[in-house]
Scaffold this active site. Structure first.
Site, PDB file in Angstrom:
ATOM      1  N   ASP A   1      25.548   0.966 -37.950  1.00 48.78           N
ATOM      2  CA  ASP A   1      26.462   0.556 -36.882  1.00 48.78           C
ATOM      3  C   ASP A   1      27.094  -0.742 -37.352  1.00 48.78           C
ATOM      4  OD1 ASP A   1      27.762  -0.462 -34.675  1.00 48.78           O
ATOM      5  OD2 ASP A   1      26.097  -0.220 -33.286  1.00 48.78           O
ATOM      6  N   VAL A   2      28.342  -0.683 -37.789  1.00 50.21           N
ATOM      7  CA  VAL A   2      28.962  -1.850 -38.424  1.00 50.21           C
ATOM      8  C   VAL A   2      29.218  -2.989 -37.455  1.00 50.21           C
ATOM      9  CG1 VAL A   2      30.028  -0.569 -40.319  1.00 50.21           C
ATOM     10  CG2 VAL A   2      31.266  -0.826 -38.144  1.00 50.21           C
TER      11      VAL A   2
ATOM     12  N   SER B   1      46.259  -2.137 -40.842  1.00 50.37           N
ATOM     13  CA  SER B   1      47.138  -1.088 -40.329  1.00 50.37           C
ATOM     14  C   SER B   1      48.534  -1.680 -40.231  1.00 50.37           C
ATOM     15  CB  SER B   1      46.657  -0.648 -38.937  1.00 50.37           C
ATOM     16  OG  SER B   1      47.646   0.071 -38.234  1.00 50.37           O
TER      17      SER B   1
ATOM     18  N   ASN C   1      36.285  -0.141 -44.270  1.00 52.65           N
ATOM     19  CA  ASN C   1      37.216   0.881 -43.810  1.00 52.65           C
ATOM     20  C   ASN C   1      36.952   1.353 -42.378  1.00 52.65           C
ATOM     21  OD1 ASN C   1      39.064   3.403 -44.197  1.00 52.65           O
ATOM     22  ND2 ASN C   1      37.057   4.263 -43.695  1.00 52.65           N
TER      23      ASN C   1
ATOM     24  N   LYS D   1      43.705  -5.612 -35.751  1.00 54.47           N
ATOM     25  CA  LYS D   1      44.308  -5.375 -37.056  1.00 54.47           C
ATOM     26  C   LYS D   1      45.123  -6.572 -37.539  1.00 54.47           C
ATOM     27  CE  LYS D   1      42.504  -1.381 -37.765  1.00 54.47           C
ATOM     28  NZ  LYS D   1      41.463  -1.219 -38.813  1.00 54.47           N
TER      29      LYS D   1
ATOM     30  N   TYR E   1      43.470  -2.938 -30.303  1.00 53.25           N
ATOM     31  CA  TYR E   1      43.619  -2.466 -31.684  1.00 53.25           C
ATOM     32  C   TYR E   1      44.608  -3.334 -32.453  1.00 53.25           C
ATOM     33  CZ  TYR E   1      44.347   0.838 -35.551  1.00 53.25           C
ATOM     34  OH  TYR E   1      44.427   1.432 -36.791  1.00 53.25           O
TER      35      TYR E   1
END
Length: 253
Positions: free
Chosen positions: A64-65, A144, A91, A161, A157
């Site tokens: 679980d990062v 992204s 990633n 990013k 998000y």
């Protein structure tokens, strides 16, 4: 393949599918030993099996990062299995359903920032000492086009990013002279399960912009892997703190 990564010891997060799987397979084909990290242990095993079929070397590790203890344990297991770590590909990532601010709960914000940004801090913090000990290392962070422009995601998000690019630049500034190279990849629409989710969840304007890219198509995961390979290899030895857009022209129209 030319085995441009012969002898390298690589960790790839989110490697159970999509871009992460393509990167792990390409790196292994180029001679690297790869730790395949993913929250989904079964998916990680599937990627590892594909690499083995291709004649490569890989180890599946569940993680679980967004959790420090899980990350530290996964890095320790990976380092022991590979004999060290000299390359990290951050990633792993998730989407926020294009939620604008007032539709973003604190829980959603924390989940997106945890996986898409905090994980870079945790994974890099755990692996960086191993790289510094050997005097060289490479970190590749997946951002992204949402790291540059709005409407590539929702409030959480897009914020995450953008943060990935800032984190990458600061990492390079802090540790470049110690032999550590850090760079970011900023994809547009890539043909993965996440892209299909984007098309299902995005509003009409977003979908229109994706489908109208000058390239006339979505990227394949292997094309992102090609760029990652360049950034991991000695061919990019003078590339530090860069953020590479690979979007088929999405952000220029």
């Amino acid at each position: 393949m030319n085995e441009r990564l012969s002898g390298r010891k690589v960790i790839v997060t989110g490697a159970g599918s999509g871009m992460g799987r393509a990167i792990a397979r390409r790196f292994a084909a180029e001679g690297a030993a790869v730790a395949v990290l993913d929250l989904n242990a079964e998916s990680a095993q599937e990627t590892t099996a594909l690499i083995a079929t291709d004649g490569g070397t890989a180890r599946a590790v569940a993680v679980d990062v967004s959790d420090a203890r899980s990350v530290d344990a996964a890095v320790a297991e990976s380092s022991q299995a590979l004999g060290g770590v000299d390359t990290l590909v951050n990633n792993a990532g998730i989407l926020d359903g294009y939620a604008p601010l007032l539709d973003t709960s604190e829980e959603l914000w924390d989940r997106i920032l945890g996986v898409d940004l905090k994980s870079l801090f945790l994974m890099t913090r755990a692996t960086l000492p191993l790289m510094l000990e050997s005097g060289a290392g490479t970190v590749i962070n997946m951002s992204s086009i949402a790291g540059f422009v709005a409407r590539g995601g929702g409030a959480a998000y897009t914020s995450a990013k953008h943060g990935v690019i800032g984190f990458t630049k600061q990492l390079s500034a802090d540790y470049g002279r110690a032999g550590i190279r850090a760079n970011a990849i900023c994809p547009g629409a890539v043909e993965t399960s996440m892209t299909r989710q984007i098309l299902a969840e995005g509003d009409a304007a977003v979908i229109e912009s994706i489908n109208a890219v000058p390239a006339g198509r979505h990227a394949q995961p292997e094309e992102i892997a090609n760029l990652a390979l360049f950034l991991a290899s000695e061919e990019s030895a003078f590339v530090h703190g860069a953020a590479y857009v690979i979007d088929g022209g999405w952000t220029i129209v």
